[in-house]
Design a protein around this motif. Structure first.
Motif, PDB file in Angstrom:
ATOM      1  N   ASP A  34       0.917  -1.324  -0.231  1.00  0.00           N
ATOM      2  CA  ASP A  34      -0.060   0.159   0.209  1.00  0.00           C
ATOM      3  C   ASP A  34       0.959   1.380   0.022  1.00  0.00           C
ATOM      4  N   ILE A  35       0.262   2.786  -0.452  1.00  0.00           N
ATOM      5  CA  ILE A  35       1.604   3.533  -0.629  1.00  0.00           C
ATOM      6  C   ILE A  35       0.269   4.920   0.135  1.00  0.00           C
ATOM      7  N   ARG A  36       0.344   5.365   0.710  1.00  0.00           N
ATOM      8  CA  ARG A  36      -0.488   6.795   1.693  1.00  0.00           C
ATOM      9  C   ARG A  36      -0.197   7.492   0.458  1.00  0.00           C
ATOM     10  N   LEU A  37      -1.014   8.011   0.524  1.00  0.00           N
ATOM     11  CA  LEU A  37      -1.308   9.516  -0.576  1.00  0.00           C
ATOM     12  C   LEU A  37      -2.090  10.671   0.706  1.00  0.00           C
ATOM     13  N   THR A  38      -1.900  11.967   0.166  1.00  0.00           N
ATOM     14  CA  THR A  38      -2.802  12.337   0.808  1.00  0.00           C
ATOM     15  C   THR A  38      -3.803  13.179  -0.493  1.00  0.00           C
ATOM     16  N   LEU A  39      -4.107  13.433   0.141  1.00  0.00           N
ATOM     17  CA  LEU A  39      -5.225  14.168  -1.238  1.00  0.00           C
ATOM     18  C   LEU A  39      -6.590  15.710  -1.103  1.00  0.00           C
ATOM     19  N   ARG A  40      -5.972  16.416  -2.171  1.00  0.00           N
ATOM     20  CA  ARG A  40      -7.565  17.757  -1.418  1.00  0.00           C
ATOM     21  C   ARG A  40      -8.716  17.273  -2.996  1.00  0.00           C
ATOM     22  N   LEU A  41      -9.768  17.140  -1.880  1.00  0.00           N
ATOM     23  CA  LEU A  41     -11.050  17.052  -2.522  1.00  0.00           C
ATOM     24  C   LEU A  41     -11.899  18.570  -2.287  1.00  0.00           C
ATOM     25  N   PRO A  42     -12.571  19.669  -2.888  1.00  0.00           N
ATOM     26  CA  PRO A  42     -13.328  19.746  -2.310  1.00  0.00           C
ATOM     27  C   PRO A  42     -14.692  19.366  -1.412  1.00  0.00           C
ATOM     28  N   VAL A  43     -15.038  20.400  -0.476  1.00  0.00           N
ATOM     29  CA  VAL A  43     -15.707  19.857   0.045  1.00  0.00           C
ATOM     30  C   VAL A  43     -17.096  19.156  -0.944  1.00  0.00           C
ATOM     31  N   ASP A  44     -17.778  19.471  -1.138  1.00  0.00           N
ATOM     32  CA  ASP A  44     -19.109  19.284  -2.291  1.00  0.00           C
ATOM     33  C   ASP A  44     -18.306  17.305  -2.574  1.00  0.00           C
ATOM     34  N   LEU A  45     -17.789  17.331  -3.125  1.00  0.00           N
ATOM     35  CA  LEU A  45     -16.813  16.223  -3.445  1.00  0.00           C
ATOM     36  C   LEU A  45     -16.634  15.510  -2.388  1.00  0.00           C
ATOM     37  N   HIS A  46     -15.907  15.720  -1.389  1.00  0.00           N
ATOM     38  CA  HIS A  46     -15.782  14.646  -0.576  1.00  0.00           C
ATOM     39  C   HIS A  46     -17.013  14.500   0.583  1.00  0.00           C
ATOM     40  N   THR A  47     -18.423  15.258   0.013  1.00  0.00           N
ATOM     41  CA  THR A  47     -19.021  14.545   0.404  1.00  0.00           C
ATOM     42  C   THR A  47     -20.097  13.737  -0.466  1.00  0.00           C
ATOM     43  N   SER A  72     -16.048   1.048   2.926  1.00  0.00           N
ATOM     44  CA  SER A  72     -15.139   2.549   3.075  1.00  0.00           C
ATOM     45  C   SER A  72     -15.017   3.079   2.184  1.00  0.00           C
ATOM     46  N   LEU A  73     -14.453   4.484   2.437  1.00  0.00           N
ATOM     47  CA  LEU A  73     -14.007   5.958   1.444  1.00  0.00           C
ATOM     48  C   LEU A  73     -12.780   5.044   0.605  1.00  0.00           C
ATOM     49  N   ASN A  74     -12.267   4.781   1.732  1.00  0.00           N
ATOM     50  CA  ASN A  74     -10.744   4.492   0.726  1.00  0.00           C
ATOM     51  C   ASN A  74     -11.003   2.811  -0.211  1.00  0.00           C
ATOM     52  N   ALA A  75     -12.199   1.934   0.449  1.00  0.00           N
ATOM     53  CA  ALA A  75     -12.023   0.675  -0.456  1.00  0.00           C
ATOM     54  C   ALA A  75     -13.084   1.308  -2.265  1.00  0.00           C
ATOM     55  N   ASP A  76     -14.033   2.247  -1.246  1.00  0.00           N
ATOM     56  CA  ASP A  76     -14.015   2.893  -2.926  1.00  0.00           C
ATOM     57  C   ASP A  76     -13.936   4.193  -4.472  1.00  0.00           C
ATOM     58  N   LEU A  77     -12.975   4.702  -3.091  1.00  0.00           N
ATOM     59  CA  LEU A  77     -12.295   5.328  -3.991  1.00  0.00           C
ATOM     60  C   LEU A  77     -10.918   4.324  -5.100  1.00  0.00           C
ATOM     61  N   VAL A  78     -10.675   3.401  -4.505  1.00  0.00           N
ATOM     62  CA  VAL A  78      -9.595   2.354  -5.459  1.00  0.00           C
ATOM     63  C   VAL A  78     -10.943   1.752  -6.441  1.00  0.00           C
ATOM     64  N   TYR A  79     -11.704   1.538  -6.215  1.00  0.00           N
ATOM     65  CA  TYR A  79     -12.886   0.290  -6.871  1.00  0.00           C
ATOM     66  C   TYR A  79     -13.134   1.599  -8.032  1.00  0.00           C
ATOM     67  N   LEU A  80     -13.458   2.858  -7.114  1.00  0.00           N
ATOM     68  CA  LEU A  80     -13.624   4.183  -8.331  1.00  0.00           C
ATOM     69  C   LEU A  80     -13.046   4.325  -9.566  1.00  0.00           C
TER      70      LEU A  80
END
Length: 71
Positions: free
Chosen positions: A4-17, A29-37
């Motif tokens: 695994d690689i850790r990554l800091t990511l900045r997102l607009p609040v509406d996109l994060h929501t 989880s948010l992480n699992a869903d981001l990886v899937y997408l």
């Protein structure tokens, strides 16, 4: 994942929501869903070949969306 690689990511609040709500609907989880997408989207990224497909990705249309395969 093998590693695994850790990554800091900045997102607009509406996109994060939106992403958080999507992950909850999919019961991931948010992480699992981001990886899937990202894995689903990767083969369609303009100008980047999918190394497993053996062919280049479709070129981008205006607006940044991928177009149909070019013959």
């Amino acid at each position: 994942m093998d590693s695994d690689i850790r990554l800091t990511l900045r997102l607009p609040v509406d996109l994060h929501t939106r992403l958080t709500l999507h992950a909850k609907r999919e019961r991931r989880s948010l992480n699992a869903d981001l990886v899937y997408l990202l894995e689903c989207a990767l083969p369609t990224v303009a100008g980047v070949a999918d190394p497993t497909a053996g062919e280049p990705a479709a070129p981008a249309r205006p607006g940044g969306r991928p177009g149909p395969p070019v013959a």
